[in-house]
Motif scaffolding. Structure first.
Motif, PDB file in Angstrom:
ATOM      1  N   ARG A 187      46.234 -51.335  37.013  1.00  0.00           N
ATOM      2  CA  ARG A 187      46.108 -51.950  38.339  1.00  0.00           C
ATOM      3  C   ARG A 187      44.654 -52.112  38.770  1.00  0.00           C
ATOM      4  O   ARG A 187      44.332 -53.008  39.557  1.00  0.00           O
ATOM      5  N   GLU A 188      43.780 -51.269  38.264  1.00  0.00           N
ATOM      6  CA  GLU A 188      42.368 -51.371  38.616  1.00  0.00           C
ATOM      7  C   GLU A 188      41.732 -52.657  38.100  1.00  0.00           C
ATOM      8  O   GLU A 188      40.766 -53.155  38.682  1.00  0.00           O
ATOM      9  N   GLU A 231      47.930 -46.906  36.511  1.00  0.00           N
ATOM     10  CA  GLU A 231      46.854 -46.860  37.495  1.00  0.00           C
ATOM     11  C   GLU A 231      45.618 -47.579  36.985  1.00  0.00           C
ATOM     12  O   GLU A 231      45.003 -48.382  37.698  1.00  0.00           O
ATOM     13  N   ALA A 232      45.251 -47.302  35.737  1.00  0.00           N
ATOM     14  CA  ALA A 232      44.093 -47.979  35.154  1.00  0.00           C
ATOM     15  C   ALA A 232      44.350 -49.472  35.015  1.00  0.00           C
ATOM     16  O   ALA A 232      43.445 -50.294  35.201  1.00  0.00           O
TER      17      ALA A 232
END
Length: 519
Positions: free
Chosen positions: A373-374, A370-371
């Motif tokens: 993809r940010e 998730e981080a």
């Protein structure tokens, strides 16, 4: 320039070609490439004896010492993944990283063992050099591929929710190649570094780039209480190249009054990076030590394997049209930069977020899709979180930070990490952390503003809260606040959605606009 497909291969080739060539000198002792290669094999055997295998994460918590290099390269040769960590991270922060990287063992040295044991909590094996210096025969060394992880670099400050930057061998060897070109490093150069080995500028920039040419390195411990030692080493070795954050140069100007016997005339380039580069610092340092056009800006980040742009050696500096910002140069070979606002590229001269695509862009954050993809899109563009612009001739200017990072002596500290700790202190209602520039130190100071639950407490009770804030922050995050300001409820400015207005708060602290109960 020597090239290779992996960092392991680069060091192997250098050891084979120049076994007697000095790699680094530290505390008066020189380690050659041949010695490094032989000792790393013994350390690899020691790691294997203690169950370390291909893919296992091995945090390294060392001071600047030869054992760091033996362990690091020994782990690489096994296909294990070194995780260099700074010793001052704090017990809880270190424990968080042990858990996040799923550490199989941690390599350290005597005087750090007590804190390491507390962080490990009996769940991670602790190995010292005496455990690794075995007489076992050479272990089996697996084939290491270009896209294999070389090491994990945890971004400094992200200790509450660790983000481990995964760098492949390809990331590292291609970056050190274009860095060596950018700084025009040759075998005749002499490198001096006091930067810590757990920091990407010290590790990648100062110790992995010189092997591409065979330039010797002189290492100093990073805890230089007297910066004169750095300057004396530059003088004694006739160093041609060194690196420091802005505060290092500023400390030399402020604290080295007696300049007799210092001669930095051999310096060809002294890079300034890791925090905002001040023209005033460059001018003051060069004026104080009789230099001209030597201290030059650079820009990069851990997620891009350190380097994005480096101002070329021997080239006059370049200011933007407003005279406020120094250019950090054009992007290095193979590096592309674009400036974006809300994901859309903007024309030259317009300010926005700096985005980078290069051979050095990380594989991602370890176990954190998730981080990842940010900040990293499918086309390989990395959002840096920094603000800047590119002029019509392609020169990059860095103007600020999209996020409100605090920079303490070159280490990035995320305000939320500190705030999370302080919010849990009994008697604290709400907290905010900001960085305030210090002209005396040349870097930022950590300021904690805490709203207390009861504003009618006596001075003794308020003093207890302040002490608890300092102690907990240091234990959890490895930094002691320079000031703790206790204020009434509702004092900390917020947006309509409840987010802390860090920029406004910083200005209030700077202008002494807070009604404090205790400071």
């Amino acid at each position: 320039m020597m090239t290779a497909d992996t960092l392991t291969e680069l060091m192997a080739r250098r050891a084979a070609a120049d076994p007697d060539l000095p790699y680094f000198t530290l505390f008066g002792e020189t380690v050659t490439y041949g010695q490094l290669w032989a000792r790393s094999e013994r350390y690899a055997a020691g790691l294997r004896k203690h169950g370390i295998d291909q893919g296992d994460a091995v945090p390294l918590i060392y001071p600047t010492c030869a054992e760091f290099f033996y362990t690091f390269l020994g782990a690489l040769r096994l296909g294990a993944v070194p995780v260099p960590l700074y010793p001052t991270l704090g017990v809880e922060g270190t424990a968080n990283i042990f858990r996040d990287c799923q550490a199989k063992a941690v390599a350290t040295i005597g005087w750090f063992r007590r804190d390491v044991e507390e962080s490990a909590g009996g769940r991670v094996a602790i190995l010292e050099p005496s455990d690794l210096e075995g007489d076992a025969g050479p272990p089996y060394f697996p084939r290491i591929w270009e896209d294999s992880p070389a090491f994990i670099q945890y971004t400094s400050g992200s200790t509450g929710h660790p983000r481990g930057v995964v760098l492949s061998h390809d990331n590292v060897v291609r970056t050190v190649a274009f860095m060596g070109e950018a700084i025009k490093l040759t075998r005749e150069d002499v490198v001096v570094s006091w930067l810590p080995l757990y920091h990407d500028m010290g590790l990648i920039g100062c110790t992995f780039t010189p092997p591409t040419t065979g330039a010797p390195i002189h290492l100093l411990p990073p805890d230089l209480k007297n910066p004169r030692i750095w300057l004396e080493t530059l003088t004694a070795t006739r160093a041609t190249f060194t690196v420091s954050p802005d505060f290092g140069y500023r400390n030399c100007v402020r604290n080295v009054r007696d300049r007799q016997g210092l001669d930095l005339g051999a310096l060809k380039q002294a890079l300034s990076g890791a925090e905002p580069v001040r023209l005033s610092t460059i001018e003051a340092f060069e004026d104080a030590f009789g230099l001209s056009n030597v201290v030059t800006p650079c820009y990069g980040l851990a997620e891009a394997t350190l380097a994005v742009a480096i101002w070329p050696r021997g080239t006059p500096l370049r200011l933007d049209s407003s005279g406020r910002f120094l250019s950090v140069g054009r992007p290095c070979r193979g590096v592309s930069v674009r400036i974006a606002q809300d994901g859309t590229e903007v024309p030259s001269g317009a300010e926005g977020e700096i985005c980078v695509r290069s051979p050095g862009v990380m594989q991602g954050y370890y176990r954190n899709p998730e981080a990842t993809r940010e900040v990293l899109d499918d086309d390989g563009w990395l959002r840096t979180g920094d603000l800047g612009f590119v002029d019509r001739e392609g020169y990059l200017f860095v103007t600020g930070r999209l996020k409100d990072l605090i920079v303490l002596a070159g280490q990035n500290v995320i305000p939320g990490d500190v705030e999370e700790v302080v919010d849990a202190v009994p008697g604290v209602r709400y907290a905010a952390a900001v960085g305030l520039e210090s002209e005396r130190t040349g870097t930022q100071r950590l300021i904690v503003v805490a709203e207390v639950r009861e504003s009618d407490q006596d001075d003794q009770a308020l003093a207890r809260i302040a002490r608890e804030i300092v102690q907990r922050t240091h234990r959890a995050r490895g930094h002691r606040p320079a000031r703790v300001l206790l204020v009434r409820p509702g004092t900390i400015p917020k947006t309509s959605s409840g987010k802390i207005q860090h920029t406004r708060l910083t200005q209030m602290v700077r202008d002494q606009g807070l009604d404090t109960l205790r400071s």
